[in-house]
Scaffold this active site. Structure first.
Site, PDB file in Angstrom:
ATOM      1  N   CYS A 210      -2.962  11.396   3.463  1.00  0.00           N
ATOM      2  CA  CYS A 210      -3.298  10.530   2.324  1.00  0.00           C
ATOM      3  C   CYS A 210      -3.020  11.225   0.999  1.00  0.00           C
ATOM      4  CB  CYS A 210      -4.770  10.137   2.364  1.00  0.00           C
ATOM      5  SG  CYS A 210      -5.209   8.943   3.633  1.00  0.00           S
TER       6      CYS A 210
ATOM      7  N   GLU B 271       0.807  -1.217   0.000  1.00  0.00           N
ATOM      8  CA  GLU B 271       0.000   0.000   0.000  1.00  0.00           C
ATOM      9  C   GLU B 271       0.842   1.269   0.000  1.00  0.00           C
ATOM     10  OE1 GLU B 271      -3.725   0.044   0.290  1.00  0.00           O
ATOM     11  OE2 GLU B 271      -3.410  -1.979  -0.486  1.00  0.00           O
TER      12      GLU B 271
ATOM     13  N   HIS C  84      -4.646   1.848   7.125  1.00  0.00           N
ATOM     14  CA  HIS C  84      -3.237   2.123   6.832  1.00  0.00           C
ATOM     15  C   HIS C  84      -2.581   2.655   8.103  1.00  0.00           C
ATOM     16  CE1 HIS C  84      -4.495   2.823   2.398  1.00  0.00           C
ATOM     17  NE2 HIS C  84      -3.897   1.657   2.482  1.00  0.00           N
TER      18      HIS C  84
END
Length: 447
Positions: free
Chosen positions: A365, A174, A248
């Protein structure tokens, strides 16, 4: 050698909508089917970029991807010209249309994992593209992400770009959202902390939500990026935190230089990890937020840790936060106490990013951190660096092409596809990217 952290922010795409595609991301699920405002979303992101650039933090942009992504629909068996395919999928399988129209590439913390030249065995900056294979809509991103990064980091004598890992669950990656770098000055060698959710043979894993990052992937990325093995630590994220919506690591922790700002429930075996970091990082400081002041659920709801922690010239740090933190009485109380205490975090700056936040993406993000020396920064495609002229040009571009209202039903509109392609054609010229998108290379089959 003098180096700076450059934040490359993702531009929100024209098809930004709320579809609830990301199981494990509670904001995404909660706002499913709401009406979105793509124009407001891109402007909110641009305002954050410009404000930070004006404050002296180097800032750049990464373009959105082509959406709806027709090649993926062809791969799934839909045939005809582009407009016929849109009509078929809207009638027969509208969920697939939403998946191939996701604007998720805007969250460029998932685009790649970066190794600064000071940490690399060969002295180059390395970037490994993330495969994002836990979610179909995100697994589409890697090829175009790689093409875009190659146009931005063109100088192969300074930058080494690696393709994504194979698209299998064992190698779920990720990107930088599960990666932290700790140390002193940016230009000196640092310690890289790779965070994973699961590993083969380890039964300690979440029960409710998927662990997207594997240790096997993290180890492979560290090898590809040629990180000095003496400068790497692998740590498991707390599975119980993942089950509370921490999909995350950047939802529960953020680092900058010698500081790790995290929740006390962020990592498995956290005390041992913190003690290990103290022995590896000179001047290391862990700021662990106790659950009795901010719960994990409140941290997820406000994205307290999905913040940016930025170094100012005087050595102090600025915490860049979403508006939701200020709106939450308990979180805001904690933050005001934090900046009054004796630690490097001395100031806060709040941004309204509600369009992105409603899909589960906060300030962290939206950005990919790349530490660059002055020479390396000069080798970056200069057209992507944020300044007054680019800010004005991108706002005018957005006003020209973006809609101020979008629903899932609108994704079937052939005009939206044409608007998106025209917008990206203009953007590639504005940012000196060349023909980087598939539709530019093959021509659009619009009948």
């Amino acid at each position: 050698m003098t180096a700076h952290e450059v934040n490359f922010d993702g531009l929100v795409g024209l098809t930004h909508h709320y579809a609830g595609l990301s199981f494990g991301n509670e904001a995404s699920t909660r706002h499913r089917f709401q009406v979105s405002n793509p124009l407001l979303a891109v402007k909110q992101g641009l305002l954050k970029m410009k404000a930070l650039a004006d404050a002296g933090f180097p800032q750049a942009v990464i373009p959105p991807h082509e959406r709806p992504f027709i090649p993926a629909l062809r791969q799934l068996g839909f045939s005809g010209n582009d407009e016929q395919i849109l009509d078929k999928v809207a009638r027969q399988a509208p969920r697939w249309l939403s998946r191939v129209s996701s604007a998720s590439p805007m969250w460029v913390a998932n685009a790649a994992t970066v190794c600064p030249s000071a940490d690399a065995l060969d002295g180059k900056v390395h970037l490994t593209v993330a495969n994002l294979n836990n979610k179909f809509h995100r697994s589409l991103e890697a090829p175009v992400t790689e093409a875009l990064l190659r146009t931005i980091f063109r100088d192969e004598s300074r930058f080494s770009l690696h393709s994504a890992l194979p698209q299998v669950a064992l190698l779920g990656d990720e990107g930088a959202a599960n990666h932290n770098r700790l140390g002193g000055e940016y230009g000196l060698a640092g310690v890289q902390l790779f965070v994973y959710g699961r590993e083969e043979g380890n039964e300690k894993r979440p029960a409710r939500y998927p662990a997207r990052q594997t240790r096997e992937a993290s180890e492979a990325v560290a090898r590809l990026n040629q990180v000095n093995p003496q400068q790497v630590i692998f740590a498991q994220q707390n599975p119980e935190a993942i089950d509370q919506g921490v999909f995350h690591n950047d939802v529960i922790a953020v680092s900058n230089r010698q500081v790790l700002f995290c929740h006390e429930a962020a990592f498995a075996r956290q005390e041992r990890l913190i003690n290990h970091l103290r022995t590896r990082v000179d001047g290391f400081m862990a700021i662990e937020v106790p659950a009795d002041e901010v719960s994990v659920s409140d941290a997820v709801a406000t994205y307290l840790f999905n913040s940016q922690l930025l170094s100012r010239d005087d050595g102090s740090m600025l915490l860049v936060l979403p508006q939701e933190c200020q709106d939450h009485v308990g979180v805001w109380r904690y933050l005001n106490k934090l900046v009054a205490e004796d630690n490097p975090i001395s100031a806060m700056q709040v941004f309204d990013l509600r369009e992105s936040m409603a899909n589960g993406g906060g300030p962290a993000c939206l950005r990919l951190r790349v530490v660059l020396t002055e020479e390396e920064q000069r080798a970056v495609n200069p057209a992507v660096m944020m300044n007054d002229a680019l800010f004005t040009a991108l706002n005018a571009w957005a006003e020209r092409f973006y809609r101020d209202r979008l629903t899932a039903a609108d994704l079937a509109d052939p005009l939206l596809l044409r608007e998106g392609r025209e917008a990206l054609d203009v953007l590639t010229r504005l940012l000196d990217l060349g023909s980087v998108y598939p539709f530019q290379q093959t021509g659009a089959a619009d009948g």
